[in-house]
Design a protein around this motif. Sequence first.
Motif, PDB file in Angstrom:
ATOM      1  N   PHE A  12       0.824  -1.207   0.000  1.00  0.00           N
ATOM      2  CA  PHE A  12       0.000   0.000   0.000  1.00  0.00           C
ATOM      3  C   PHE A  12       0.860   1.260   0.000  1.00  0.00           C
ATOM      4  O   PHE A  12       0.536   2.239  -0.671  1.00  0.00           O
ATOM      5  N   TYR A  13       1.967   1.242   0.740  1.00  0.00           N
ATOM      6  CA  TYR A  13       2.824   2.425   0.785  1.00  0.00           C
ATOM      7  C   TYR A  13       3.331   2.792  -0.611  1.00  0.00           C
ATOM      8  O   TYR A  13       3.459   3.977  -0.940  1.00  0.00           O
ATOM      9  N   PHE A  14       3.618   1.784  -1.418  1.00  0.00           N
ATOM     10  CA  PHE A  14       4.092   2.062  -2.765  1.00  0.00           C
ATOM     11  C   PHE A  14       2.974   2.620  -3.654  1.00  0.00           C
ATOM     12  O   PHE A  14       3.248   3.342  -4.616  1.00  0.00           O
ATOM     13  N   LEU A  15       1.735   2.309  -3.314  1.00  0.00           N
ATOM     14  CA  LEU A  15       0.603   2.810  -4.090  1.00  0.00           C
ATOM     15  C   LEU A  15       0.051   4.123  -3.544  1.00  0.00           C
ATOM     16  O   LEU A  15      -0.744   4.784  -4.226  1.00  0.00           O
ATOM     17  N   LEU A  16       0.439   4.492  -2.325  1.00  0.00           N
ATOM     18  CA  LEU A  16      -0.166   5.638  -1.655  1.00  0.00           C
ATOM     19  C   LEU A  16      -0.130   6.932  -2.474  1.00  0.00           C
ATOM     20  O   LEU A  16      -1.168   7.600  -2.597  1.00  0.00           O
ATOM     21  N   PRO A  17       1.012   7.349  -3.033  1.00  0.00           N
ATOM     22  CA  PRO A  17       0.987   8.607  -3.789  1.00  0.00           C
ATOM     23  C   PRO A  17      -0.019   8.595  -4.947  1.00  0.00           C
ATOM     24  O   PRO A  17      -0.704   9.592  -5.192  1.00  0.00           O
ATOM     25  N   ALA A  18      -0.123   7.462  -5.641  1.00  0.00           N
ATOM     26  CA  ALA A  18      -1.048   7.379  -6.771  1.00  0.00           C
ATOM     27  C   ALA A  18      -2.499   7.442  -6.297  1.00  0.00           C
ATOM     28  O   ALA A  18      -3.338   8.112  -6.923  1.00  0.00           O
ATOM     29  N   ILE A  19      -2.806   6.745  -5.190  1.00  0.00           N
ATOM     30  CA  ILE A  19      -4.185   6.774  -4.685  1.00  0.00           C
ATOM     31  C   ILE A  19      -4.544   8.175  -4.196  1.00  0.00           C
ATOM     32  O   ILE A  19      -5.638   8.681  -4.467  1.00  0.00           O
ATOM     33  N   LEU A  20      -3.630   8.819  -3.477  1.00  0.00           N
ATOM     34  CA  LEU A  20      -3.879  10.182  -3.017  1.00  0.00           C
ATOM     35  C   LEU A  20      -4.126  11.121  -4.193  1.00  0.00           C
ATOM     36  O   LEU A  20      -5.039  11.947  -4.164  1.00  0.00           O
ATOM     37  N   TRP A  21      -3.300  10.991  -5.207  1.00  0.00           N
ATOM     38  CA  TRP A  21      -3.468  11.849  -6.396  1.00  0.00           C
ATOM     39  C   TRP A  21      -4.838  11.619  -7.027  1.00  0.00           C
ATOM     40  O   TRP A  21      -5.532  12.577  -7.374  1.00  0.00           O
ATOM     41  N   ALA A  22      -5.236  10.355  -7.149  1.00  0.00           N
ATOM     42  CA  ALA A  22      -6.515  10.047  -7.795  1.00  0.00           C
ATOM     43  C   ALA A  22      -7.680  10.588  -6.987  1.00  0.00           C
ATOM     44  O   ALA A  22      -8.600  11.218  -7.547  1.00  0.00           O
ATOM     45  N   VAL A  23      -7.667  10.371  -5.667  1.00  0.00           N
ATOM     46  CA  VAL A  23      -8.789  10.812  -4.842  1.00  0.00           C
ATOM     47  C   VAL A  23      -8.853  12.328  -4.765  1.00  0.00           C
ATOM     48  O   VAL A  23      -9.946  12.913  -4.767  1.00  0.00           O
ATOM     49  N   ARG A  24      -7.693  12.990  -4.709  1.00  0.00           N
ATOM     50  CA  ARG A  24      -7.698  14.451  -4.690  1.00  0.00           C
ATOM     51  C   ARG A  24      -8.194  15.038  -6.004  1.00  0.00           C
ATOM     52  O   ARG A  24      -8.837  16.082  -6.026  1.00  0.00           O
ATOM     53  N   ARG A  25      -7.907  14.352  -7.067  1.00  0.00           N
ATOM     54  CA  ARG A  25      -8.354  14.833  -8.379  1.00  0.00           C
ATOM     55  C   ARG A  25      -9.858  14.658  -8.533  1.00  0.00           C
ATOM     56  O   ARG A  25     -10.541  15.556  -9.036  1.00  0.00           O
ATOM     57  N   SER A  26     -10.385  13.515  -8.094  1.00  0.00           N
ATOM     58  CA  SER A  26     -11.809  13.252  -8.198  1.00  0.00           C
ATOM     59  C   SER A  26     -12.161  12.047  -7.333  1.00  0.00           C
ATOM     60  O   SER A  26     -11.498  11.005  -7.420  1.00  0.00           O
ATOM     61  N   THR A  27     -13.202  12.191  -6.516  1.00  0.00           N
ATOM     62  CA  THR A  27     -13.679  11.054  -5.736  1.00  0.00           C
ATOM     63  C   THR A  27     -14.080   9.906  -6.652  1.00  0.00           C
ATOM     64  O   THR A  27     -13.844   8.728  -6.352  1.00  0.00           O
ATOM     65  N   TRP A  28     -14.674  10.254  -7.796  1.00  0.00           N
ATOM     66  CA  TRP A  28     -15.104   9.221  -8.737  1.00  0.00           C
ATOM     67  C   TRP A  28     -13.916   8.451  -9.290  1.00  0.00           C
ATOM     68  O   TRP A  28     -14.015   7.252  -9.551  1.00  0.00           O
ATOM     69  N   LEU A  29     -12.783   9.126  -9.436  1.00  0.00           N
ATOM     70  CA  LEU A  29     -11.589   8.431  -9.911  1.00  0.00           C
ATOM     71  C   LEU A  29     -11.105   7.443  -8.848  1.00  0.00           C
ATOM     72  O   LEU A  29     -10.693   6.317  -9.164  1.00  0.00           O
ATOM     73  N   GLY A  30     -11.182   7.839  -7.569  1.00  0.00           N
ATOM     74  CA  GLY A  30     -10.831   6.916  -6.496  1.00  0.00           C
ATOM     75  C   GLY A  30     -11.747   5.713  -6.458  1.00  0.00           C
ATOM     76  O   GLY A  30     -11.300   4.575  -6.286  1.00  0.00           O
ATOM     77  N   PHE A  75      -7.709   0.254   1.935  1.00  0.00           N
ATOM     78  CA  PHE A  75      -6.844   1.434   1.930  1.00  0.00           C
ATOM     79  C   PHE A  75      -7.497   2.581   1.158  1.00  0.00           C
ATOM     80  O   PHE A  75      -7.533   3.728   1.617  1.00  0.00           O
ATOM     81  N   ALA A  76      -8.011   2.275  -0.037  1.00  0.00           N
ATOM     82  CA  ALA A  76      -8.542   3.318  -0.908  1.00  0.00           C
ATOM     83  C   ALA A  76      -9.797   3.959  -0.319  1.00  0.00           C
ATOM     84  O   ALA A  76      -9.943   5.192  -0.332  1.00  0.00           O
ATOM     85  N   LEU A  77     -10.730   3.152   0.188  1.00  0.00           N
ATOM     86  CA  LEU A  77     -11.952   3.718   0.743  1.00  0.00           C
ATOM     87  C   LEU A  77     -11.685   4.419   2.073  1.00  0.00           C
ATOM     88  O   LEU A  77     -12.402   5.363   2.431  1.00  0.00           O
ATOM     89  N   GLY A  78     -10.650   4.004   2.788  1.00  0.00           N
ATOM     90  CA  GLY A  78     -10.236   4.768   3.961  1.00  0.00           C
ATOM     91  C   GLY A  78      -9.835   6.178   3.566  1.00  0.00           C
ATOM     92  O   GLY A  78     -10.181   7.162   4.242  1.00  0.00           O
TER      93      GLY A  78
END
Length: 372
Positions: free
Chosen positions: A144-162, A198-201
């Motif tokens: 998850f730590y390796f994916l964290l920056p990408a997930i943060l970027w996606a959710v900040r850009r759009s909830t629908w993208l997350g 992780f993502a829905l958190g």
Amino acid sequence: MRSTSGEYYEKLDHVRAFACYAVFVWHFIHGPNGELVPFGSPPALFPLALLDEGYIGVSIFMCLSGYLFAKILDNSQIVYRTFLWNRFLRLAPLLILVFIASGFHLILILKLVDLRFYLGVLLKGFIFPLWPAGGWSIATEIHFYFLLPAILWAVRRSTWLGLALVAAAIALRTGVWAWQGEVQSAAYWTIVGRFDEFALGIVLCRHRAWATGRHWLAAAVFVGFCLFYYAYDRAGGFMNLAGGGYPSKSALWIVLPTIQAACISFLIAWYDQSDLFRPGRISRFIAMIGGISYSIYLLHPFFVFELSKLFFGRGLNYAEALGLATLAFLATIPIGLASFKWIEAPPLRYRRRYKAAVAPAPAAAPKIEPAV
């Protein structure tokens, strides 16, 4: 535990404490193979199904990881190299000790493997769920730590993208189920299933203000989640869903991680924003348990089953087994405190701040009207 930026969220330590307690109870009341209380035998009170299927504590830990990192990094950029360094300091000392203790037990006492084979298992454990004594979940957390920056970027850009990323994880599990005939193994033990948590958190943290004051909704989600798990437990639960044994071939495991993640993450967001548990001695005591939960979680497999064996064959009912499990859990607190003080805490002095403020957008140049 206070972050390097100075934040401390006492109620989130309450959540950690419950997650650790649930996992401990799950192992104690069932023993290695259901000897004390058989698997899939739900208690009379339906909310206790969450303890009878106490592996749900791992899901709580992982939803909380996504939620907490999103909260700490709210409106900030992550200094990624420092973040990884801090997580190494937090997780590695005790994890390495667990590796050594497990290796000593397997190689020198049980004589089941040799050193070369065991070291190979530890190396493979960076990818596959092979690390001993709960360490497999730490490997998933690292993924998850390796994916964290990408997930943060996606959710900040759009909830629908997350949410689209979560949908992609569901699609992946569907493919695994169609290919292998079961997906419980991947959904429980690997990032294939844990990704949703992780993502829905992170998503629910971004929208935690929406959860504020929605007490009736939180009560409905909690009761519904407990009833769902009660029915799941009656159907055989983790070890024998629909009588199919482990791993289950049920397609429920395609969406079970999503159901867990959505309910748990919402309840974490609601509880974090509520004034349900005001500061005081009880709150601080529970938070203290949450603060040492990593120690209890990693160390309890070394002794919890031996404690459980002391009561095999005594005909205990569920309430008696749960009471004994609770007493045993409380008795592990000194172990957790000692582990935190002497193993976990000393390296934390070398942590560094890993979040940087987002640069404000440049102000627009004043508009100059032409002279008439």
